[in-house]
Motif scaffolding. Structure first.
Motif, PDB file in Angstrom:
ATOM      1  N   ASN A 308     -26.317  29.814  24.362  1.00  0.00           N
ATOM      2  CA  ASN A 308     -25.796  28.487  24.040  1.00  0.00           C
ATOM      3  C   ASN A 308     -24.337  28.549  23.607  1.00  0.00           C
ATOM      4  N   GLN A 309     -23.688  29.637  24.010  1.00  0.00           N
ATOM      5  CA  GLN A 309     -22.274  29.753  23.679  1.00  0.00           C
ATOM      6  C   GLN A 309     -21.504  28.720  24.497  1.00  0.00           C
ATOM      7  N   THR A 310     -20.732  27.895  23.849  1.00  0.00           N
ATOM      8  CA  THR A 310     -20.021  26.859  24.591  1.00  0.00           C
ATOM      9  C   THR A 310     -18.754  27.427  25.210  1.00  0.00           C
ATOM     10  N   VAL A 311     -17.928  28.048  24.359  1.00  0.00           N
ATOM     11  CA  VAL A 311     -16.680  28.634  24.855  1.00  0.00           C
ATOM     12  C   VAL A 311     -16.892  30.125  24.968  1.00  0.00           C
ATOM     13  N   LYS A 312     -16.534  30.686  26.122  1.00  0.00           N
ATOM     14  CA  LYS A 312     -16.733  32.124  26.285  1.00  0.00           C
ATOM     15  C   LYS A 312     -15.448  32.916  26.243  1.00  0.00           C
ATOM     16  N   ALA A 313     -14.335  32.295  26.673  1.00  0.00           N
ATOM     17  CA  ALA A 313     -13.110  33.095  26.789  1.00  0.00           C
ATOM     18  C   ALA A 313     -11.887  32.205  26.712  1.00  0.00           C
ATOM     19  N   VAL A 314     -10.772  32.810  26.376  1.00  0.00           N
ATOM     20  CA  VAL A 314      -9.504  32.086  26.426  1.00  0.00           C
ATOM     21  C   VAL A 314      -8.482  32.965  27.142  1.00  0.00           C
ATOM     22  N   THR A 315      -7.814  32.356  28.123  1.00  0.00           N
ATOM     23  CA  THR A 315      -6.875  33.129  28.934  1.00  0.00           C
ATOM     24  C   THR A 315      -5.511  32.438  28.927  1.00  0.00           C
ATOM     25  N   ALA A 316      -4.505  33.138  29.434  1.00  0.00           N
ATOM     26  CA  ALA A 316      -3.154  32.557  29.463  1.00  0.00           C
ATOM     27  C   ALA A 316      -2.405  33.026  30.701  1.00  0.00           C
ATOM     28  N   ILE A 317      -1.632  32.127  31.308  1.00  0.00           N
ATOM     29  CA  ILE A 317      -0.713  32.550  32.373  1.00  0.00           C
ATOM     30  C   ILE A 317       0.703  32.267  31.913  1.00  0.00           C
ATOM     31  N   LYS A 318       1.566  33.262  32.132  1.00  0.00           N
ATOM     32  CA  LYS A 318       2.962  33.133  31.677  1.00  0.00           C
ATOM     33  C   LYS A 318       3.904  32.939  32.865  1.00  0.00           C
ATOM     34  N   GLN A 319       5.212  32.929  32.556  1.00  0.00           N
ATOM     35  CA  GLN A 319       6.260  32.744  33.575  1.00  0.00           C
ATOM     36  C   GLN A 319       6.060  31.481  34.414  1.00  0.00           C
ATOM     37  N   LEU A 320       5.825  30.384  33.694  1.00  0.00           N
ATOM     38  CA  LEU A 320       5.609  29.118  34.384  1.00  0.00           C
ATOM     39  C   LEU A 320       6.669  28.096  33.984  1.00  0.00           C
ATOM     40  N   SER A 321       6.825  27.076  34.819  1.00  0.00           N
ATOM     41  CA  SER A 321       7.716  25.961  34.497  1.00  0.00           C
ATOM     42  C   SER A 321       6.958  24.662  34.733  1.00  0.00           C
ATOM     43  N   THR A 369       7.583  29.880  37.700  1.00  0.00           N
ATOM     44  CA  THR A 369       9.036  29.721  37.532  1.00  0.00           C
ATOM     45  C   THR A 369       9.800  30.203  38.771  1.00  0.00           C
ATOM     46  N   SER A 370       9.241  31.210  39.435  1.00  0.00           N
ATOM     47  CA  SER A 370       9.952  31.736  40.606  1.00  0.00           C
ATOM     48  C   SER A 370      10.014  30.702  41.746  1.00  0.00           C
ATOM     49  N   GLU A 371       9.165  29.680  41.703  1.00  0.00           N
ATOM     50  CA  GLU A 371       9.141  28.676  42.769  1.00  0.00           C
ATOM     51  C   GLU A 371       9.836  27.370  42.353  1.00  0.00           C
ATOM     52  N   LYS A 372      10.277  27.325  41.082  1.00  0.00           N
ATOM     53  CA  LYS A 372      10.756  26.049  40.537  1.00  0.00           C
ATOM     54  C   LYS A 372      11.935  25.460  41.322  1.00  0.00           C
ATOM     55  N   GLU A 373      12.937  26.294  41.653  1.00  0.00           N
ATOM     56  CA  GLU A 373      14.154  25.771  42.273  1.00  0.00           C
ATOM     57  C   GLU A 373      13.864  25.061  43.588  1.00  0.00           C
ATOM     58  N   LYS A 374      13.039  25.709  44.428  1.00  0.00           N
ATOM     59  CA  LYS A 374      12.781  25.073  45.726  1.00  0.00           C
ATOM     60  C   LYS A 374      11.958  23.798  45.560  1.00  0.00           C
ATOM     61  N   VAL A 375      11.095  23.750  44.555  1.00  0.00           N
ATOM     62  CA  VAL A 375      10.310  22.542  44.301  1.00  0.00           C
ATOM     63  C   VAL A 375      11.239  21.399  43.868  1.00  0.00           C
ATOM     64  N   LEU A 376      12.172  21.713  42.957  1.00  0.00           N
ATOM     65  CA  LEU A 376      13.103  20.673  42.490  1.00  0.00           C
ATOM     66  C   LEU A 376      13.934  20.136  43.653  1.00  0.00           C
ATOM     67  N   ALA A 377      14.409  21.041  44.507  1.00  0.00           N
ATOM     68  CA  ALA A 377      15.240  20.610  45.641  1.00  0.00           C
ATOM     69  C   ALA A 377      14.432  19.689  46.558  1.00  0.00           C
TER      70      ALA A 377
END
Ligand code: ADP
Ligand code: ASP
Ligand code: MG
Length: 470
Positions: A308-321, A369-377
């Motif tokens: 009956n564990q509701t939350v099992k894990a917490v994760t993180a992704i970095k280098q984002l914009s 973040t590595s894709e940010k510039e082309k998305v903005l353009a």
């Protein structure tokens, strides 16, 4: 039973580790299993190859030369210990030397052209696996375990999205069965390169960083394996990244859906796509520790466990914009979202999270973040008229953000989880920038500043008492 076993970079990264890995294969075979091995490059090798190639593009080939020497030294150390006195000793060294010659020649050409195409990068990136399988197969053979090295360019057929290719399952199944089944029948263990495949035209591709996990599940599905075992350097999938949360502990059982969310949202222990092939054919996956092989690790199956564990894990992704599109003129105008995401899609960027405020005055979404510039353009171009008319006031990027994901199937229908998450963050004075909850209710994702990321993971982990001993 037929088991596909994948050994990651650290599991083949030294003589001692490879000795452990070969004993694991030996034991599984002695217990009556048929085994297909998938091997990564020795740890650090892929990074060395990539750095050599990128520097060559900038005109510097000495980095590639140093990479060559370092890679040769890594392999030589293993070969000297585990193949001492064997017939394979000189031949494996020669084969690895020949692959490194090819690496140097490719880097020379890249430096002359001054251009590193995605296609050339994939050829170079995948060379570590090609060296590794030759070494692993020779060590197995030397220990009287019949084995044969095989390049997955002959087995895994993909599209031609270099750098993150997608497998085409029916030709892959056909090639894999034709090539591997006769070996398996003769009790020869195939040792297949992780990470790489080839397009229908036969051009080498890679499945994305960390892609050997994906190779293992692709082959598991293609061969109709009974189980896929991912051997790594931790005791299975843990409640959080153990490098960030020292008291993170193993999760004994996860469903495909849960682990899929975790991998997608940054749990490096499994490639984000790896669960897809096995989920469809309902093949159990185990995540196990090469250095503690008797630990049960994590079992991944279709159904969430009964806990009956509701939350099992917490994760993180970095280098984002995060990109926010704002403007009062957007209210009630149909098609703004469609046009926004249409423009993003044309740049082949994947969007990790989307959130829209109910007043419709803003849409925000998160990309790498590595894709940010082309998305903005692309957005500036698509929305040029609206920007001009000031219906859209601005398109604003925000760098250095992290997506946190709180994952667990038991969250579905359980009230109060979100308030505990935000309460815990509030107590630690961590500001939440954006929020999203998937309709699966298996995860709540939220955006915080990168500087708060690790502390946020730790305080959510503590709030739900996910650590050892609770
Ligand atoms: P391999 O080379 O075996 O593929 P990786 O380095 O790719 O290994 O993945 C294993 C690493 O993933 C662990 O050493 C650990 O630091 C990291 N990791 C991040 N999040 C988690 C998690 N939730 N559970 C387990 N390991 C995690
Ligand atoms: N060697 C590849 C990488 O470093 C693939 C893998 O290890 O899974 O990304
Ligand atoms: Mg990995």
């Amino acid at each position: 039973m037929l088991v596909v076993m994948k050994f990651g970079g650290t599991s083949v990264g030294s003589a001692a580790a490879l000795q452990q890995a070969t004993s694991i294969v030996k034991k599984a075979r002695e217990e009556g299993n048929e085994v297909v091995v998938v091997a990564s490059a020795m740890s650090g090798v892929t990074d060395l190859l990539l750095r050599g190639a990128r520097q060559a593009e900038a005109g510097d080939v000495t980095t590639a030369d140093h990479a060559r020497q370092e890679i040769m030294a890594k392999h030589t150390q293993v070969i000297e210990v585990l193949l001492a006195g064997s017939k394979a000793h000189p031949s494996v060294l020669t084969e690895i030397g020949a692959l490194l010659d090819e690496f140097e020649a490719l880097c020379q050409s890249v430096s002359v052209l001054g251009e590193l195409t995605p296609r050339a990068l994939d050829v170079i990136a995948g060379m570590g696996e090609r060296m590794s399988v030759r070494q692993v197969a020779a060590v197995l053979e030397h220990q009287r375990i019949p084995a044969q090295a095989i390049d997955a360019t002959r087995l895994i057929v993909t599209d031609d999205r270099y750098g993150s290719a997608i497998p085409l399952m029916s030709p892959t199944a056909e090639c894999s069965q034709t090539l591997l089944n006769p070996l398996i029948k003769e009790r020869v263990t195939p040792v297949v390169t992780g990470f790489i495949g080839a397009s229908e035209a036969g051009i080498p591709t890679t499945l994305g960083r960390g892609g050997s996990d994906y190779s293992a599940t692709i082959l598991g599905r293609a061969l109709g394996a009974d189980e896929v075992w991912i051997w790594t350097d931790v005791n299975g999938v843990m409640t959080a990244d153990p490098r960030v949360v020292p008291d993170a502990c193993t999760i004994p059982h996860l469903s495909y859906a849960e682990v899929g969310e975790m991998a997608y949202f940054g749990a490096k222990v499994l490639h984000p796509q790896a669960i897809r092939p096995v989920r469809r054919s309902v093949i159990p996956v185990r995540i196990l520790n090469t250095f503690e092989p008797d630990h049960p690790g994590t079992l991944i199956t279709k159904d969430p466990d009964g806990s009956n564990q509701t939350v099992k894990a917490v994760t993180a992704i970095k280098q984002l914009s995060m990109v926010t599109i704002e403007g009062a003129g957007m209210i009630g105008v149909p098609g703004v979202s469609a046009r926004t995401f249409g423009a993003v899609a044309r740049t082949s960027t994947s969007v990790l999270m989307i959130s829209q405020s109910s007043s419709e005055q803003s849409i925000c979404f998160v990309v790498s973040t590595s894709e940010k510039e082309k998305v903005l353009a692309a957005l500036q171009e698509e929305m040029a008229l609206e920007l001009d008319r000031r219906d859209i006031e601005r398109i604003r990027p925000q760098d250095e953000i992290v997506i946190l994901a709180v994952v667990g199937a038991g969250m579905k229908g359980t009230p109060g989880i979100a308030s505990r998450v935000f309460g815990a963050l509030g107590t630690h004075h961590i500001n939440v920038i954006a929020i999203a909850q998937g309709s699966s209710e298996y995860n709540i994702s939220l955006v915080v500043a990168q500087g708060d990321g690790d502390e946020a993971v730790r305080c959510i982990h503590e709030e739900f008492r996910l650590g050892t001993g609770d």
